[in-house]
Design a protein around this motif. Structure first.
Motif, PDB file in Angstrom:
ATOM      1  N   UNK A  71     -14.589 -22.012  17.809  1.00  0.00           N
ATOM      2  CA  UNK A  71     -15.290 -21.901  16.529  1.00  0.00           C
ATOM      3  C   UNK A  71     -14.697 -20.760  15.722  1.00  0.00           C
ATOM      4  N   UNK A  72     -14.723 -20.899  14.400  1.00  0.00           N
ATOM      5  CA  UNK A  72     -14.201 -19.871  13.508  1.00  0.00           C
ATOM      6  C   UNK A  72     -15.246 -19.510  12.467  1.00  0.00           C
ATOM      7  N   UNK A  73     -15.112 -18.278  11.935  1.00  0.00           N
ATOM      8  CA  UNK A  73     -15.909 -17.891  10.781  1.00  0.00           C
ATOM      9  C   UNK A  73     -15.163 -16.821  10.003  1.00  0.00           C
ATOM     10  N   UNK A  74     -15.435 -16.798   8.718  1.00  0.00           N
ATOM     11  CA  UNK A  74     -14.791 -15.863   7.804  1.00  0.00           C
ATOM     12  C   UNK A  74     -15.837 -14.875   7.318  1.00  0.00           C
ATOM     13  N   UNK A  75     -15.577 -13.593   7.520  1.00  0.00           N
ATOM     14  CA  UNK A  75     -16.449 -12.522   7.044  1.00  0.00           C
ATOM     15  C   UNK A  75     -15.595 -11.616   6.170  1.00  0.00           C
ATOM     16  N   UNK A  80     -12.246 -14.791  12.127  1.00  0.00           N
ATOM     17  CA  UNK A  80     -12.468 -14.599  13.554  1.00  0.00           C
ATOM     18  C   UNK A  80     -12.468 -15.949  14.241  1.00  0.00           C
ATOM     19  N   UNK A  81     -11.642 -16.055  15.283  1.00  0.00           N
ATOM     20  CA  UNK A  81     -11.539 -17.276  16.077  1.00  0.00           C
ATOM     21  C   UNK A  81     -12.139 -17.010  17.447  1.00  0.00           C
ATOM     22  N   UNK A  82     -13.191 -17.748  17.797  1.00  0.00           N
ATOM     23  CA  UNK A  82     -13.832 -17.638  19.097  1.00  0.00           C
ATOM     24  C   UNK A  82     -13.405 -18.851  19.919  1.00  0.00           C
ATOM     25  N   UNK A  86     -13.656 -17.941  25.750  1.00  0.00           N
ATOM     26  CA  UNK A  86     -14.248 -16.622  25.573  1.00  0.00           C
ATOM     27  C   UNK A  86     -13.376 -15.613  24.857  1.00  0.00           C
ATOM     28  N   UNK A  87     -12.122 -15.936  24.622  1.00  0.00           N
ATOM     29  CA  UNK A  87     -11.222 -15.019  23.923  1.00  0.00           C
ATOM     30  C   UNK A  87     -11.540 -15.034  22.428  1.00  0.00           C
TER      31      UNK A  87
END
Length: 127
Positions: A71-75, A80-82, A86-87
């Motif tokens: 999963x990814x998200x932009x802040x 951020x790539x999860x 777990x990395x």
């Protein structure tokens, strides 16, 4: 008492205006980036596919050695790539021009990505 109430109203209006302006600027930034889609590395064979909303969703990163999903998200300007294992990896996102972004990790390594464009329109299955 009246002066205090007036001061509270002015501060509340200023805070509301700031929040509204900040949210509008953030939405314009997300639309300009348009991260969901398929991105190809300018050098190498890496392919990053981002799915979901403008600020987050799922991803598949196909690299020479492996294929990573998560999963990814932009802040702000941080992507951020999860990964499923777990990395967690964080990159600074730089928009060069429409369809070209750069990702820079904490060590300073940079990757230039270009949006994959074609004229194929995906068709949804009918149930």
């Amino acid at each position: 008492m009246l002066l205090s109430l007036l001061l509270v109203i002015v501060v509340a209006m200023a805070a509301y205006g700031y929040v509204r302006t900040t949210r509008a600027a953030r939405q314009r930034w997300l639309q300009k980036l348009a991260l969901p889609g398929v991105w190809h590395a300018e050098e190498g064979i890496d392919v990053l596919e981002l799915q979901g909303e403008l600020s987050g969703g799922s991803y598949v990163w196909s690299q020479a050695q492996a294929r990573v999903q998560g999963h990814w998200h932009l802040t702000g300007h941080k992507l951020t790539l999860h990964a499923q294992d777990g990395v967690c990896s964080t990159y600074d996102v730089h928009l060069f021009r429409q369809g070209y972004i750069g990702l820079e990790d904490a060590a300073g390594q940079r990757l230039l990505l270009a949006r994959h464009t074609d004229n194929v329109v995906p068709l949804h299955k009918l149930h």
